[in-house]
Design a protein around this motif. Structure first.
Motif, PDB file in Angstrom:
ATOM      1  N   SER A  57      75.281  60.557  38.994  1.00  0.00           N
ATOM      2  CA  SER A  57      76.336  60.254  38.033  1.00  0.00           C
ATOM      3  C   SER A  57      77.483  59.560  38.745  1.00  0.00           C
ATOM      4  CB  SER A  57      76.820  61.540  37.356  1.00  0.00           C
ATOM      5  OG  SER A  57      77.347  62.432  38.325  1.00  0.00           O
ATOM      6  N   LEU A  59      79.682  55.991  39.968  1.00  0.00           N
ATOM      7  CA  LEU A  59      79.322  54.858  40.804  1.00  0.00           C
ATOM      8  C   LEU A  59      78.943  55.365  42.181  1.00  0.00           C
ATOM      9  CD1 LEU A  59      82.037  52.253  39.801  1.00  0.00           C
ATOM     10  CD2 LEU A  59      79.638  52.271  39.162  1.00  0.00           C
ATOM     11  N   TYR A 133      75.492  52.650  38.474  1.00  0.00           N
ATOM     12  CA  TYR A 133      75.482  53.887  37.695  1.00  0.00           C
ATOM     13  C   TYR A 133      74.051  54.254  37.308  1.00  0.00           C
ATOM     14  CZ  TYR A 133      76.751  57.366  34.223  1.00  0.00           C
ATOM     15  OH  TYR A 133      76.873  58.534  33.519  1.00  0.00           O
TER      16      TYR A 133
END
Length: 276
Positions: A57, A59, A133
């Motif tokens: 979860s 960046l 992501y």
């Protein structure tokens, strides 16, 4: 031997027999009070994790979204890169004015607003995804190289600039380095989309020799932005400078021209297979 001693011996023998019988008798599945031994766990398949996608979860470094870990400097691993080769059309837009003798020892100025010097050639690029992501979204770097020939004048608003135009073939070089945001097919090699969109900004080195007296030659660094769209292995992009580069001289009789660049690219891309 007394009755009491005989009863004690018989009781001890009965307890010993019961203990031995309970230890050697197998446990029936439906027997009451029978405790089952815990089942042995099968050994984990060591190779099962090699192709499992890691759920991450936020960046994160894109290596965490790939199915196999990278070794060493993961961002230098060519398995993460997307290579591109294609064609580019480069337009050098001119604005300002040029000086001209007026025949009486003075000079006059002619507008060059709307004039262009157009080039065409080949381009190469590669995309290095840095963070993402999901495998369908990433942020990375896109260095490019455009090598072009041409310099054909077009769109001049002045008859005088048309008269100064020459037929000499010029050349142009453009080296953009852009920070890109991509979603879809070209975000990473593990994307499962067919289409992609992207946008970004950066800086570009521009150098040209147009062979045209109205544009002559020059080199400078320019801030640029890029937008792109792709389908499958094909990608089209548009780049434009942010503002015009002024090439003004302190000489009042010299040309006062500002340059704005625009580049259209059509690229065929390739990436390593997902299982490499």
């Amino acid at each position: 031997m007394s009755v009491r001693r005989r009863l004690g011996t018989l009781g001890a023998s009965a307890l010993l027999f019961t203990h031995v019988a309970h230890a050697e008798t197998p446990c029936e599945p439906d027997a009451t009070g029978c405790e089952k031994a815990p089942a042995e766990k099968p050994e984990a398949d060591a190779s099962a994790d090699d192709r499992a996608v890691v759920n991450a979860s936020g960046l994160v470094p894109l290596k965490e979204l790939n199915r196999r870990p990278y070794v060493g400097l993961w961002f230098a691993d060519l398995r993460t890169h997307e290579f591109g080769l294609g064609v580019s059309l480069f337009s050098l837009g001119l604005s300002g004015s040029i000086a001209s003798p007026d025949g009486m020892g003075g000079s006059m100025r002619a507008s060059v607003d709307g004039a262009n010097a157009d080039f065409g050639g080949i381009s190469g690029s590669y995309y290095l995804p840095l963070v993402g992501y999901t495998p369908n979204l990433s942020i990375g770097l896109l260095p490019e190289l455009h090598l072009m020939l041409g310099g054909v004048a077009s769109g001049s608003t002045s008859n005088y600039t048309d008269a100064r135009a020459e037929t000499k073939v010029g050349s142009a070089l453009e080296l953009p380095i852009l920070a890109m945001f991509r979603i879809g097919r070209h975000a990473s090699r593990y994307s499962d989309w067919a289409i992609s969109l992207g946008g970004g900004a950066g800086v570009s080195l521009v150098s040209f020799n147009s062979g045209q007296p109205i544009s002559d030659s020059g080199s400078w660094l320019s801030p640029v932005f890029r937008i792109e769209a792709g389908y499958s292995s094909f990608k089209v992009g548009f780049e434009s400078s942010l503002g015009a580069h002024k090439a003004y001289s302190s000489d009042a009789a010299a040309d006062r021209v500002a340059y704005r660049t625009q580049t259209l690219t059509l690229t065929l891309t390739t990436q390593p297979d997902q299982e490499d």
